[in-house]
Design a protein around this motif. Structure first.
Motif, PDB file in Angstrom:
ATOM      1  N   VAL A 130       1.045  -1.535   0.042  1.00  5.12           N
ATOM      2  CA  VAL A 130      -0.688  -0.113   0.177  1.00  5.12           C
ATOM      3  C   VAL A 130       0.800   1.212  -0.404  1.00  5.12           C
ATOM      4  CG1 VAL A 130      -1.877   1.151   1.265  1.00  5.12           C
ATOM      5  CG2 VAL A 130      -1.632  -1.460   0.580  1.00  5.12           C
ATOM      6  N   ASN A 189       1.182   3.934  -2.583  1.00  5.65           N
ATOM      7  CA  ASN A 189       0.764   5.615  -2.832  1.00  5.65           C
ATOM      8  C   ASN A 189       1.936   6.210  -3.093  1.00  5.65           C
ATOM      9  OD1 ASN A 189      -1.554   4.920  -2.373  1.00  5.65           O
ATOM     10  ND2 ASN A 189      -2.136   5.849  -0.105  1.00  5.65           N
ATOM     11  N   GLU A 238      -2.768   8.724   5.306  1.00  3.55           N
ATOM     12  CA  GLU A 238      -3.395   7.029   4.577  1.00  3.55           C
ATOM     13  C   GLU A 238      -2.587   5.921   4.176  1.00  3.55           C
ATOM     14  OE1 GLU A 238      -5.848   8.141   0.709  1.00  3.55           O
ATOM     15  OE2 GLU A 238      -4.671   6.627  -0.120  1.00  3.55           O
ATOM     16  N   SER A 239      -1.848   5.483   4.077  1.00  5.40           N
ATOM     17  CA  SER A 239      -0.730   4.608   3.795  1.00  5.40           C
ATOM     18  C   SER A 239      -0.562   3.806   5.085  1.00  5.40           C
ATOM     19  CB  SER A 239       0.210   4.698   2.852  1.00  5.40           C
ATOM     20  OG  SER A 239      -0.200   5.199   1.340  1.00  5.40           O
ATOM     21  N   CYS A 273      -6.098   4.016   5.612  1.00  7.40           N
ATOM     22  CA  CYS A 273      -7.078   3.357   4.752  1.00  7.40           C
ATOM     23  C   CYS A 273      -6.988   2.370   5.181  1.00  7.40           C
ATOM     24  CB  CYS A 273      -6.195   2.390   3.969  1.00  7.40           C
ATOM     25  SG  CYS A 273      -4.308   2.222   3.628  1.00  7.40           S
ATOM     26  N   ASN A 313      -9.253   6.920   0.787  1.00  9.62           N
ATOM     27  CA  ASN A 313      -8.916   6.529  -0.528  1.00  9.62           C
ATOM     28  C   ASN A 313      -8.020   7.669  -1.258  1.00  9.62           C
ATOM     29  OD1 ASN A 313     -11.312   6.597  -0.433  1.00  9.62           O
ATOM     30  ND2 ASN A 313     -11.803   4.924  -1.795  1.00  9.62           N
ATOM     31  N   ASN A 325      -5.019   6.104  -3.893  1.00  8.43           N
ATOM     32  CA  ASN A 325      -5.756   5.165  -4.701  1.00  8.43           C
ATOM     33  C   ASN A 325      -7.331   4.772  -3.664  1.00  8.43           C
ATOM     34  OD1 ASN A 325      -5.648   2.763  -6.109  1.00  8.43           O
ATOM     35  ND2 ASN A 325      -3.480   2.182  -4.958  1.00  8.43           N
ATOM     36  N   LEU A 372      -8.299   1.695  -2.237  1.00 11.04           N
ATOM     37  CA  LEU A 372      -7.886   1.114  -0.823  1.00 11.04           C
ATOM     38  C   LEU A 372      -9.065   1.127   0.186  1.00 11.04           C
ATOM     39  CD1 LEU A 372      -4.919   3.570  -0.420  1.00 11.04           C
ATOM     40  CD2 LEU A 372      -4.696   0.849  -0.672  1.00 11.04           C
ATOM     41  N   ILE A 384      -9.811  -1.505   2.045  1.00 14.03           N
ATOM     42  CA  ILE A 384      -7.905  -2.573   2.833  1.00 14.03           C
ATOM     43  C   ILE A 384      -9.108  -2.586   4.575  1.00 14.03           C
ATOM     44  CG2 ILE A 384      -5.710  -2.395   4.229  1.00 14.03           C
ATOM     45  CD1 ILE A 384      -6.129  -2.891   0.786  1.00 14.03           C
ATOM     46  N   LEU A 394      -3.624  -3.226  -6.206  1.00 11.78           N
ATOM     47  CA  LEU A 394      -3.228  -2.310  -6.080  1.00 11.78           C
ATOM     48  C   LEU A 394      -2.751  -0.712  -6.989  1.00 11.78           C
ATOM     49  CD1 LEU A 394      -1.228  -3.077  -2.461  1.00 11.78           C
ATOM     50  CD2 LEU A 394      -3.416  -2.237  -2.537  1.00 11.78           C
TER      51      LEU A 394
END
Length: 383
Positions: free
Chosen positions: A105, A109, A152-153, A157, A163, A166, A169, A172, A316
């Motif tokens: 992820v 990202n 976010e990463s 998420c 998301n 991406n 996501l 996730i 992804l």
């Protein structure tokens, strides 16, 4: 005790990810297949609409594919526990879950962040040409922030379904928090005689959420590993399982739009949330695959197994490629080659680039997850 891996379910997950990829390609460049609006059609005679209202829509029915993927994940999460009865496996899996999902992820990202900084996202002007502004134009249309991307990463998420960078996501959170729900069920209620009543109450509580699919996958796993004579007879009934397969395909191919299906093979169904049909279809389909050897052999073919191996990275990465290279290619060549030929070549190129990047991710990014998992496994072995 080592448990044997169910390779055909990996192959089925690979197929599900390909369907998600095709879904986003169709939504971006042939939006009429989804929304049934003539102004978004590009094939002769508005063939886009006819295809979207036919069972062929199963090949780009991303809503179904996600539910299929979640049901399979729910089934596999606690399978080792049901085979061995070893609760330590549940604890190890719970510790490993974040490390299994996060590195890929973060890597994808980070690439998305760089592409946004360089202005490589062409989805908004491409959407104007394709007639898909309602869906394709809004992605990544903001000023990127390094801190925002990292939030976010690293946790957004997983805990909140963030998301922005991406779009894919959103699942996730379900794969992460839903896994802990399944682990808890296995650890605390899997030996209770009346747990099926609890499962029913839980399913009703989750009815309006996307966690229902991964929970029902766990329930299916419990059922398949419960030593009931009637269950064995039902699982061994080939006509019943072929009927489940047919029912699964019928409900899985219900159009994702949730409207415009009058006069189709789904026209007699009552109007309810589309997710329910897709979840029920996925459950029927997975159950049939678990009990029919011809289907197991089919999904164990080398191509499916390869797609299963790269499925997480492919999931992804694919939208990044579609919204950057795919959108640019359409803008650069549709006036020269024509819209449909450009889109056909675009599909081939996007597919090749996505598979290549997914392979690189499997070789060099996903192993980072495995190193963390091995370390946690060693800690538990010492204990």
């Amino acid at each position: 005790m080592e448990t044997k891996k169910i390779v055909y379910l990996d192959g089925l997950k690979g197929l599900g990810c390909v369907i998600v990829f095709l879904t986003h390609f169709v939504y971006a460049f042939y939006y009429g297949m989804y929304h049934f609006q003539p102004e978004s059609c590009h094939l002769p005679g508005n063939l886009d609409i006819a295809v979207g209202k036919s069972p062929l829509n199963l090949f780009f029915n991303g809503n179904t594919a996600v539910r299929l993927f979640l049901v399979i994940s729910g089934y596999l999460l606690c399978r080792n526990f049901f085979l061995t009865g070893d609760k330590s496996r549940l604890v190890q899996s719970a510790w490993k879950r974040y490390l299994r999902l996060m590195p890929a992820v973060l890597a994808v990202n980070a690439v998305i962040f760089v592409c946004m900084k360089l202005g490589l996202y062409y989805n908004t002007p491409a959407a104007a040409v394709a007639g898909s502004e309602k869906w394709f134009a809004g992605f990544n249309a903001f000023a990127p922030s390094l801190s925002g991307m990292l939030k976010e990463s690293l946790y957004g998420c997983f805990l909140f379904g963030s998301n922005d960078y991406n779009g894919v996501l959103w699942t996730i959170q379900i794969l992460f928090l839903g896994a802990y729900l399944d682990y808890a069920l296995a650890a605390f209620v899997s030996r209770f005689r009346f747990r099926w009543l609890l499962y029913g109450v839980l399913a009703a509580a989750l009815l309006r959420t996307d966690f229902l699919s991964i929970c029902l996958g766990y329930v299916l796993c419990d059922l398949m590993h419960t030593d009931w004579s009637w269950r064995k007879r039902l699982c061994g009934c080939r006509p019943l399982n072929w009927l489940l397969l047919a029912a699964g395909l019928y409900f899985m191919s219900y159009p994702s739009s949730g409207f415009g299906y009058e006069g189709t093979i789904w026209g007699s169904l009552p109007l309810v949330l589309v997710n329910y049909y897709h979840i029920f279809g996925a459950l029927c389909f997975v159950t049939a695959v678990l009990n029919l050897e011809p289907l197991q052999q089919f999904f164990s073919m080398r191509g499916f197994l390869y797609l299963g191996r790269i499925s997480y990275s492919l999931y992804l990465i694919h939208f990044l490629v579609t919204a950057t290279f795919g959108a640019w290619f359409l803008l650069a060549f549709y006036e020269i080659l024509g819209y449909n030929l450009t889109s056909f070549l675009n599909l081939i190129l996007i597919s090749g680039i996505t598979v290549l990047l997914s392979e690189l991710s499997c070789r060099y990014v996903e192993p980072l997850s495995k190193k963390g998992e091995v370390l946690i496994g060693r800690i538990f072995d010492r204990r």
